[in-house]
Design a protein around this motif. Structure first.
Motif, PDB file in Angstrom:
ATOM      1  N   LEU A  54     -30.523  33.260  14.706  1.00 35.74           N
ATOM      2  CA  LEU A  54     -30.465  34.506  15.467  1.00 35.74           C
ATOM      3  C   LEU A  54     -29.486  35.467  14.793  1.00 35.74           C
ATOM      4  O   LEU A  54     -29.791  36.655  14.591  1.00 35.74           O
ATOM      5  CB  LEU A  54     -30.034  34.209  16.908  1.00 35.74           C
ATOM      6  CG  LEU A  54     -30.201  35.344  17.920  1.00 35.74           C
ATOM      7  CD1 LEU A  54     -31.659  35.771  18.018  1.00 35.74           C
ATOM      8  CD2 LEU A  54     -29.680  34.921  19.280  1.00 35.74           C
ATOM      9  N   SER A 101     -36.739  34.148  11.230  1.00 42.20           N
ATOM     10  CA  SER A 101     -37.726  33.941  12.299  1.00 42.20           C
ATOM     11  C   SER A 101     -38.414  32.588  12.137  1.00 42.20           C
ATOM     12  O   SER A 101     -38.648  31.871  13.121  1.00 42.20           O
ATOM     13  CB  SER A 101     -38.768  35.063  12.280  1.00 42.20           C
ATOM     14  OG  SER A 101     -38.155  36.324  12.439  1.00 42.20           O
ATOM     15  N   CYS A 110     -35.970  29.915  13.270  1.00 45.45           N
ATOM     16  CA  CYS A 110     -35.889  29.850  14.744  1.00 45.45           C
ATOM     17  C   CYS A 110     -37.083  29.087  15.312  1.00 45.45           C
ATOM     18  O   CYS A 110     -36.927  28.216  16.188  1.00 45.45           O
ATOM     19  CB  CYS A 110     -35.857  31.261  15.334  1.00 45.45           C
ATOM     20  SG  CYS A 110     -34.263  32.082  15.208  1.00 45.45           S
TER      21      CYS A 110
END
Length: 242
Positions: free
Chosen positions: A24, A74, A77
């Protein structure tokens, strides 16, 4: 004996949330990298007429790297949430590739620094010689000298008898540009004449931009190494659990 699976589950959960939080922050840093690259490009890009592609390439590369960092974060994650061994190893591999590319670009920039220095000065001299015959060179020089308050490549005498009004301060505060005759007749040491050469000023801008890029690059590299360690750690924990 039953404690080992429970410990592994706790370890996996801990790494999962650590990796998710890291990615993040990594994604946010990607946006920051894009902004930093755009600011540097806008600062030195205004004088692109005097710069070769190699001088403008680093901030462009930084913007591209920021986009890649955002996409890779991304992926990290998603891989952490899904607890996917394959995606996590792919994430670690992407970070390692980016790290190697950054290292190679940094070494190349150091090697070509002196060559760029010489190339920039020669490019400026060639452009100065075309001031009276090329509208684009005339506009570029007037813009450069007015905004950076400089004159000539190394000094005001580079212009010989063709010194333009943009080499001089306005004759008084709030006045329009000085007359061609006023600036042409000015001698070195005259208060109205800019004393610093434009090569020194534009190189200073390039140096400041390089410091920003180097600082951001080192920060990214450190973050990437942490990401590689966390991703491999979590992938290892998933493999053990399986």
């Amino acid at each position: 004996m039953l404690e080992f699976p429970k410990m592994r589950t706790c370890e996996l959960s801990l790494i999962k949330y650590l990796l998710f939080g890291f990615n993040l922050l990594f994604a946010i840093s990607g946006i920051g990298i894009i902004i930093a690259g755009a600011l540097v490009l806008s600062d030195i890009g205004e004088f692109r007429h005097f710069m070769e592609g190699r001088l403008l390439a680093p901030p462009v590369v930084l913007i591209v790297a920021g986009c890649i960092v955002f996409l890779v974060a991304s992926l990290g994650c998603y891989g952490a949430i899904r607890e996917s061994y394959t995606m996590l190893m792919g994430f670690a591999a992407c970070l390692l590739i980016i790290f190697i590319i950054e290292l190679a670009v940094g070494i190349a920039a150091a090697v070509y620094k002196n060559e760029v220095h010489k190339g920039l000065k020669q490019l400026m001299r060639n452009s100065l010689d075309k001031y009276l015959t090329s509208d684009s060179d005339k506009i570029a020089w007037d813009n450069l000298q007015t905004k950076l308050q400089c004159c000539g490549v190394d000094r005001s005498t580079d212009w010989d008898d063709n010194r333009p009004p943009s080499c001089c301060h306005p004759t008084r505060e709030g006045a329009e540009d000085p007359s061609p005759k006023h600036c042409k007749d000015a001698r070195p040491g005259d208060e109205s004449l800019y004393s610093t050469g434009c090569f020194e000023m534009i190189e200073m801008k390039a140096e400041n931009a390089s410091k920003v890029l180097i600082g951001v690059g080192i920060g990214i590299a450190f973050i990437e190494l942490i990401g590689i360690v966390l991703a491999c750690w979590m992938a290892s924990a998933i493999k053990k659990r399986s």
